[in-house]
Design an enzyme around this catalytic site. Structure first.
Site, PDB file in Angstrom:
ATOM      1  N   THR A  83      -5.964 -18.504  -5.215  1.00 37.85           N
ATOM      2  CA  THR A  83      -6.727 -19.820  -4.946  1.00 37.85           C
ATOM      3  C   THR A  83      -8.188 -19.621  -4.615  1.00 37.85           C
ATOM      4  OG1 THR A  83      -7.217 -21.975  -3.624  1.00 37.85           O
ATOM      5  CG2 THR A  83      -5.948 -20.346  -2.633  1.00 37.85           C
ATOM      6  N   CYS A 196     -11.579 -22.499 -10.402  1.00 35.26           N
ATOM      7  CA  CYS A 196     -10.225 -22.951  -9.717  1.00 35.26           C
ATOM      8  C   CYS A 196      -9.311 -22.380 -10.666  1.00 35.26           C
ATOM      9  CB  CYS A 196     -10.182 -24.781 -10.000  1.00 35.26           C
ATOM     10  SG  CYS A 196      -8.633 -25.189  -9.472  1.00 35.26           S
TER      11      CYS A 196
END
Length: 230
Positions: A83, A196
Site C-alpha cells: 500500500t 495508490c
C-alpha cells in the site's frame, strides 16, 4: 531465494495484484516452473481505514508492527507493505524488525531518477496527495511533485475508497482520472505516479502518452530483485 513477507489487505484487491505480479516477475527472471517464496498477512482493511479517518494513525502503526513481527516469526526475510498510504507509518514496521523493508516511494523515485524525469504528477489517496510523508520522500531525490487541486483530490479519493477498493472499475471514473492527469501535464508534469496501489487496476501505460509509474509494479520488481540477490 529469500522469502518475501507481504503486509496486505489495504485493500485485498491490490494485494491479489501484488501476489500475481511477484510470481510473474519470479517466473520471468528464473523461467520454468519457478514461483515466489512469499508469506502474505492480509489485515482487515475496515479497521485500518477507521484508524485513518479518525486520525488514529499510531493505532494503525501498532497493527502494522504486530503484523511485521508475525511475518518475521513465520520466516519472512524481507518485508514489503502493499500500500502507498500506510507508508506514512513505515517507521512502525522498520522499528519492529531488523529485516530489510523496501519502501515503495524510494523504489519509485529511484526508477524516475533512472529515467531522468524531473517533474512528476502524483495521484493517490487524499492522505498521500495532501501530506508530506510520500511527496517529501520523492522530492528528496530532486524530483518536482505536482498534485491535483483540493477538489480534484476529494474526487480522486472518493473513487478509490468507494469503487476501486471494492473492485468496481468504472469507465467514467477512469475518464475523470485521465482528465486530471492531463491538467497536471499542462502544468508541466512529464510523467505520472499512480500513488495508490488500486489505481493501477484502472489505469495503465496504454491509456496515456506520458510515462506512467505504477508503484505496485515498481515495488514488486525491487522486492523480487532483492529476494533473488540481484
Amino acid at each position: 531465494m529469500r522469502t518475501i513477507g507481504i503486509i496486505g489487505g489495504m485493500s485485498w484487491e491490490s494485494t491479489v495484484s501484488y501476489y500475481q505480479q511477484i510470481n510473474r516477475e519470479v517466473k520471468h527472471r528464473l523461467g520454468g516452473l519457478h514461483s515466489a517464496e512469499c508469506i502474505i498477512y492480509s489485515v482487515d482493511f475496515a479497521e485500518i481505514e477507521k484508524c485513518q479517518s479518525e486520525g488514529r494513525w499510531s493505532d494503525s502503526g501498532d497493527r502494522l508492527a504486530e503484523v511485521t513481527k508475525k511475518l518475521e516469526s513465520a520466516g519472512a526475510e524481507l518485508i514489503i507493505l502493499a500500500t502507498n498510504t500506510m507508508h506514512k507509518m513505515i517507521d512502525y514496521v522498520e522499528g519492529m524488525t531488523d529485516l530489510p523493508v523496501i519502501h515503495i516511494a524510494d523504489a519509485t523515485a529511484e526508477k524516475i531518477k533512472e529515467d531522468d524525469v524531473s517533474s512528476i504528477a502524483l495521484l493517490g489517496t487524499q492522505y498521500t496527495m495532501e501530506q508530506d510523508f510520500y511527496k517529501g520522500r520523492v522530492r528528496e531525490y530532486g524530483i518536482d511533485v505536482t498534485v491535483p487541486t483540493h477538489e480534484e483530490q476529494k474526487k480522486v479519493n472518493e473513487i478509490i475508497f468507494n469503487e476501486l477498493v471494492l473492485g468496481e472499475l468504472k469507465q467514467e471514473s477512469k475518464q475523470y482520472y485521465l482528465e486530471v492527469i492531463e491538467r497536471l501535464q499542462q502544468k508541466g508534469a512529464k510523467a505520472v505516479i499512480l500513488g495508490c496501489t488500486e489505481i493501477g487496476l484502472l489505469i495503465s501505460q496504454t491509456d496515456l502518452d506520458m510515462p506512467v509509474y505504477d508503484t505496485s509494479k515498481i515495488h514488486v520488481q525491487k522486492a523480487v530483485e532483492y529476494a533473488l540477490g540481484e
